[in-house]
Write a protein that holds these residues in place. Structure first.
Motif, PDB file in Angstrom:
ATOM      1  N   PRO A 151      20.327   5.520 -45.747  1.00 26.05           N
ATOM      2  CA  PRO A 151      20.564   6.332 -44.353  1.00 26.05           C
ATOM      3  C   PRO A 151      21.748   6.012 -43.780  1.00 26.05           C
ATOM      4  O   PRO A 151      22.635   4.768 -43.700  1.00 26.05           O
ATOM      5  CB  PRO A 151      19.499   6.105 -43.655  1.00 26.05           C
ATOM      6  CG  PRO A 151      18.981   4.660 -44.007  1.00 26.05           C
ATOM      7  CD  PRO A 151      19.397   4.370 -45.269  1.00 26.05           C
ATOM      8  N   GLU A 152      22.358   7.205 -43.003  1.00 26.57           N
ATOM      9  CA  GLU A 152      23.568   6.843 -42.148  1.00 26.57           C
ATOM     10  C   GLU A 152      23.502   5.988 -41.144  1.00 26.57           C
ATOM     11  O   GLU A 152      24.294   5.204 -40.897  1.00 26.57           O
ATOM     12  CB  GLU A 152      23.929   8.228 -41.641  1.00 26.57           C
ATOM     13  CG  GLU A 152      24.360   9.096 -42.811  1.00 26.57           C
ATOM     14  CD  GLU A 152      25.142  10.481 -42.137  1.00 26.57           C
ATOM     15  OE1 GLU A 152      25.520  10.481 -40.772  1.00 26.57           O
ATOM     16  OE2 GLU A 152      24.697  11.565 -42.801  1.00 26.57           O
ATOM     17  N   GLY A 153      21.975   5.672 -40.468  1.00 30.25           N
ATOM     18  CA  GLY A 153      22.068   5.066 -39.461  1.00 30.25           C
ATOM     19  C   GLY A 153      21.705   3.570 -39.670  1.00 30.25           C
ATOM     20  O   GLY A 153      21.617   2.766 -38.811  1.00 30.25           O
ATOM     21  N   LEU A 154      21.875   3.302 -40.894  1.00 28.27           N
ATOM     22  CA  LEU A 154      21.630   1.716 -41.147  1.00 28.27           C
ATOM     23  C   LEU A 154      22.771   0.839 -40.531  1.00 28.27           C
ATOM     24  O   LEU A 154      23.997   0.828 -40.675  1.00 28.27           O
ATOM     25  CB  LEU A 154      21.731   1.483 -42.710  1.00 28.27           C
ATOM     26  CG  LEU A 154      21.634   0.190 -43.678  1.00 28.27           C
ATOM     27  CD1 LEU A 154      20.126  -0.170 -43.149  1.00 28.27           C
ATOM     28  CD2 LEU A 154      21.872   0.280 -44.915  1.00 28.27           C
ATOM     29  N   GLN A 155      22.396  -0.341 -39.818  1.00 33.74           N
ATOM     30  CA  GLN A 155      23.134  -0.994 -38.954  1.00 33.74           C
ATOM     31  C   GLN A 155      23.309  -2.175 -39.671  1.00 33.74           C
ATOM     32  O   GLN A 155      24.556  -2.821 -39.565  1.00 33.74           O
ATOM     33  CB  GLN A 155      22.227  -1.448 -37.668  1.00 33.74           C
ATOM     34  CG  GLN A 155      22.338  -0.235 -36.665  1.00 33.74           C
ATOM     35  CD  GLN A 155      21.667  -0.328 -35.412  1.00 33.74           C
ATOM     36  OE1 GLN A 155      20.934  -1.368 -35.229  1.00 33.74           O
ATOM     37  NE2 GLN A 155      21.366   0.567 -34.686  1.00 33.74           N
ATOM     38  N   VAL A 156      22.531  -3.066 -40.277  1.00 38.70           N
ATOM     39  CA  VAL A 156      22.607  -4.183 -41.205  1.00 38.70           C
ATOM     40  C   VAL A 156      22.067  -4.081 -42.230  1.00 38.70           C
ATOM     41  O   VAL A 156      20.931  -4.018 -42.697  1.00 38.70           O
ATOM     42  CB  VAL A 156      22.027  -5.501 -40.140  1.00 38.70           C
ATOM     43  CG1 VAL A 156      22.251  -6.609 -40.881  1.00 38.70           C
ATOM     44  CG2 VAL A 156      22.680  -5.419 -38.893  1.00 38.70           C
ATOM     45  N   ILE A 157      22.981  -4.584 -43.458  1.00 37.91           N
ATOM     46  CA  ILE A 157      22.436  -4.623 -44.814  1.00 37.91           C
ATOM     47  C   ILE A 157      23.281  -5.963 -45.176  1.00 37.91           C
ATOM     48  O   ILE A 157      24.530  -6.114 -45.228  1.00 37.91           O
ATOM     49  CB  ILE A 157      22.930  -3.692 -45.679  1.00 37.91           C
ATOM     50  CG1 ILE A 157      22.408  -3.735 -47.045  1.00 37.91           C
ATOM     51  CG2 ILE A 157      24.659  -3.451 -45.650  1.00 37.91           C
ATOM     52  CD1 ILE A 157      22.505  -2.460 -48.072  1.00 37.91           C
ATOM     53  N   ARG A 158      22.314  -7.159 -45.569  1.00 41.81           N
ATOM     54  CA  ARG A 158      22.848  -8.424 -45.906  1.00 41.81           C
ATOM     55  C   ARG A 158      23.373  -8.555 -47.227  1.00 41.81           C
ATOM     56  O   ARG A 158      23.045  -7.879 -48.010  1.00 41.81           O
ATOM     57  CB  ARG A 158      21.638  -9.274 -45.270  1.00 41.81           C
ATOM     58  CG  ARG A 158      20.912  -8.974 -44.215  1.00 41.81           C
ATOM     59  CD  ARG A 158      21.800  -9.991 -43.221  1.00 41.81           C
ATOM     60  NE  ARG A 158      20.780  -9.909 -41.802  1.00 41.81           N
ATOM     61  CZ  ARG A 158      21.322 -10.102 -40.783  1.00 41.81           C
ATOM     62  NH1 ARG A 158      22.649 -10.383 -40.543  1.00 41.81           N
ATOM     63  NH2 ARG A 158      20.698  -9.934 -39.684  1.00 41.81           N
TER      64      ARG A 158
END
Length: 161
Positions: A151-158
């Motif tokens: 999604p566009e709103g994803l803030q953190v992807i490790r």
């Protein structure tokens, strides 16, 4: 002395789970109905339940705990995860090799470390728009995964997700 065909605990195909300790389960459980009043599957709730194939989850579920379904190698079906679910914690579905499909609901915010690690049969995942964090190695070893929509709103992807 017990014969090889005798069991210390009873064999039960369908089991109603009310939050009891894993040690209290029958030896063989293939289908589980989780009590509708539960809001959390606790840490290691079904850890290493080798014969578990199907689980029906409650509509009020908010958390799937650390290693809740760890190494449930025969788990094939999970009822749709409810919109009340907010967090899938670390190692929740680690090693669920036969799990082909899981619907991640709107409302889910966090997917923990190695949550779906080695879910070899998992084919497709659509990440809900409410997700904010996907931790390290969440989908490592999902060799059958053909598509993953973020999604566009994803803030953190490790790393190594």
């Amino acid at each position: 002395m017990m014969s090889p065909h005798q069991h210390e605990k009873p064999i039960q195909q369908v089991y109603l789970y009310r939050g009891q300790n894993r040690d209290d389960f029958p030896d063989i459980v293939t289908h589980v109905d989780v009590d509708w009043d539960l809001t959390e599957i606790p840490q290691e709730g079904f850890y290493d339940s080798e014969d578990l194939e199907l689980i029906m989850l409650p509509k009020r579920l908010r958390i799937i705990g650390v290693a809740a379904f760890y190494n449930c190698r025969k788990l094939r079906y999970i009822s749709p995860l409810p919109p009340s679910l907010r967090e899938i914690q670390n190692h929740s579905f680690y090693g669920c090799r036969m799990l082909r499909r899981i619907h991640l609901p709107e409302g889910l915010r966090v997917i923990g470390y190695a949550a779906f690690f080695r879910c070899w049969a998992l084919k497709e995942l659509i990440i809900p728009t409410t997700i904010r964090e996907i931790h390290d190695s969440a989908f490592v070893g999902c060799r059958g995964l053909e598509s993953l929509l973020l999604p566009e709103g994803l803030q953190v992807i490790r790393e190594q997700t």
